[in-house]
Design an enzyme around this catalytic site. Structure first.
Site, PDB file in Angstrom:
ATOM      1  N   GLU A 216       0.754  -1.258  -0.274  1.00  0.00           N
ATOM      2  CA  GLU A 216       0.069  -0.246   0.332  1.00  0.00           C
ATOM      3  C   GLU A 216       1.038   0.949   0.282  1.00  0.00           C
ATOM      4  OE1 GLU A 216      -2.958   0.191  -0.712  1.00  0.00           O
ATOM      5  OE2 GLU A 216      -3.242  -2.610  -0.454  1.00  0.00           O
ATOM      6  N   CYS A 250      -1.251   9.583   2.826  1.00  0.00           N
ATOM      7  CA  CYS A 250      -1.002   8.896   1.269  1.00  0.00           C
ATOM      8  C   CYS A 250      -1.931   8.794   0.156  1.00  0.00           C
ATOM      9  CB  CYS A 250      -0.873   6.924   1.577  1.00  0.00           C
ATOM     10  SG  CYS A 250      -2.306   6.297   2.058  1.00  0.00           S
TER      11      CYS A 250
END
Length: 474
Positions: A216, A250
């Site tokens: 991720e 993110c």
């Protein structure tokens, strides 16, 4: 912890997995309930630890993102895992075998021990949210939290030790050397959340043991403002996503593409939104500091590089404060107008409260610009034009998309969350997380009567030739 000690701990968990076998649904539910209780009981300690690690971080933001944001996935997994665990019936092929009584099914089996490398930006959420799928799937876990948030990492080590044995969940703390050794362990699966550059090292280390990976990562997640976008609403939602955790997310909107005639309205909307959320910044407990000096210097370097190369810089400081001398590392929300591709801010993931704003002439130009770069973790489109929205959705590739907001798709437990290419591989959340951390075991049960099968064995005769002739047709 030494590499030898980590290997011994992994061996201990693997042995326990073989000894005890796959846990029942009730045992998995109990493990998830223990995680939920840990978060509820330690709310104050988590808020204090993250505030200490960042220098200044809102308790409400921590409660929202790291604590409540973790409890939701854990509860979702707890309430649905019994259904997820059921064997999945499939139709045998060729279909005639099914008529004779053959059966095909998929069973979801725990992989065993999953390694979790979690980052510093949401250290609690990005440890517990993967655990929802890991524990629902019946696995054990070893966790390596970030050294950039040491108080939170130490707290999580204490928390897990109070509710789980080392055979169930163990936390390994330490710096880069420990992380490097951890990434090289022979886990049954590993999930890493963090920077793309570090992910390359993790992937190389995992390759030595052929460890399956979920990565991720991040990237430059674009916002495309359509001509039909409601600018006041769009700018407020974009700036909320950009200032949450001071952009250290993110999925934070990394840059905005707007029609030229919408540029000034967007800037005005961004100024109004920031003024409403943060009347002051310097001593405002709601505004998060940058986690470390090197990240502060990196982000400020992006701004100065853009300024030196001719970009227009708009600092959104409602109170006009001087942030050059301060106890903590706070950076005001900053717009970089009309950046060029030679600026570092357009080449690197920003991970801070700086937002470049580029203009475009037509939607095809915006789509082409997005497609010039690496595929991002998220993409955001604002507008009421359905045809244009579909053109953006089909013409670009991103890990996930939120329409008419930013970041929110990550909160959907019924949607997979993951990247594509440089922004990640694999996906989790909800049932997709259960499947990601499970081995999908294919099981075929053959028909009882041997007559039809005997015709497929030598010596070959008319029956097999007739069958083959039938298969050789388009």
């Amino acid at each position: 912890m030494t590499p030898a000690a980590m290997n011994a701990l992994l061996a201990k968990q693997k042995a326990a997995h073989l000894r005890d076998g796959a846990p029942s649904a009730a045992q998995r539910i109990a493990s998830l309930d223990r995680c939920i209780k840990l978060l509820i009981d330690n709310r104050g300690a988590i808020e204090d630890a993250l505030n200490a690690d960042f220098g200044s971080r809102s308790k409400e933001a921590t409660a929202f993102t790291d604590i409540a944001g973790s409890i939701g996935p854990l509860k979702h997994a707890r309430d649905h895992l019994a259904k997820w665990m059921r064997p999945e019936k499939r139709k045998p092929t060729p279909a005639i075998l099914g008529l004779f009584g053959a059966k095909a099914e998929v069973r979801y089996q725990p992989k065993g021990v999953v390694g979790v490398i979690s980052p510093w930006n949401f250290p609690v959420n990005l440890t517990f949210a993967p655990l929802a799928g890991i524990l629902a799937a019946g696995n054990r876990a070893m966790i390596k939290p970030s050294e950039f948030t040491p108080a939170t990492s130490d707290l999580m080590k204490t928390m897990f030790a109070s509710a789980f044995s080392e055979e169930e969940i163990a936390v390994v703390v330490g710096g880069p050397e420990v992380g490097q050794a951890f990434a090289g362990l022979a886990f049954d699966h590993m999930i890493f959340t963090g920077a793309t550059g570090i992910a390359r090292h993790v992937m190389r280390a995992a390759a030595e043991n052929l460890v399956p990976l979920t990565l991720e990562l991040g990237g430059k997640s674009p916002v495309i403002l359509g001509k039909s976008a409601d600018m006041a609403t769009a700018s407020a939602r974009i700036m909320n996503g950009k200032t949450l955790n001071a952009g250290q997310i993110c999925l934070a909107p990394d840059y905005v593409l707007t029609p030229r005639d919408s540029l000034e309205p967007f800037i005005a909307g961004a100024q109004a939104a920031v003024s409403k959320m943060f009347p002051t910044i310097r001593d405002n407990p709601d505004y998060t500091a940058i986690v470390a000096q090197r990240h502060y210097d990196r982000i400020m370097g992006y701004v100065e590089d853009a300024r030196a190369k001719g970009a227009r810089i708009v600092e959104l400081k409602p109170d006009g404060e001087d942030l050059s001398q301060q106890e903590h590392r706070k950076i005001a929300p900053t717009l970089i107008i009309d950046p060029t591709d030679d600026m570092t801010v357009m080449q690197e993931e920003i991970f801070g409260p700086v937002l470049p704003v580029k203009t475009y002439a037509g939607i095809d130009e915006a789509i082409a610009y997005v497609n010039k770069g690496e595929r991002p973790l998220g993409l955001y489109y604002f507008g009421a034009d359905e045809a244009e929205r579909e053109k953006v959705l089909t013409g670009t590739t991103a890990g996930g998309v939120t329409v008419n907001d930013v970041v929110f798709h990550v909160a959907q437990e019924n949607l997979p969350f993951g990247g594509v290419g440089p922004s990640g591989m694999g996906s989790y959340h909800g049932q997709d997380g259960f499947k990601e951390f499970s081995h999908k075991k294919a099981i075929y049960t053959q028909i009882k009567m041997d007559g039809p099968l005997a015709q497929m064995r030598p010596p070959f005769g008319p029956a097999i030739r007739k069958y083959l002739d039938g298969q050789m047709k388009a």
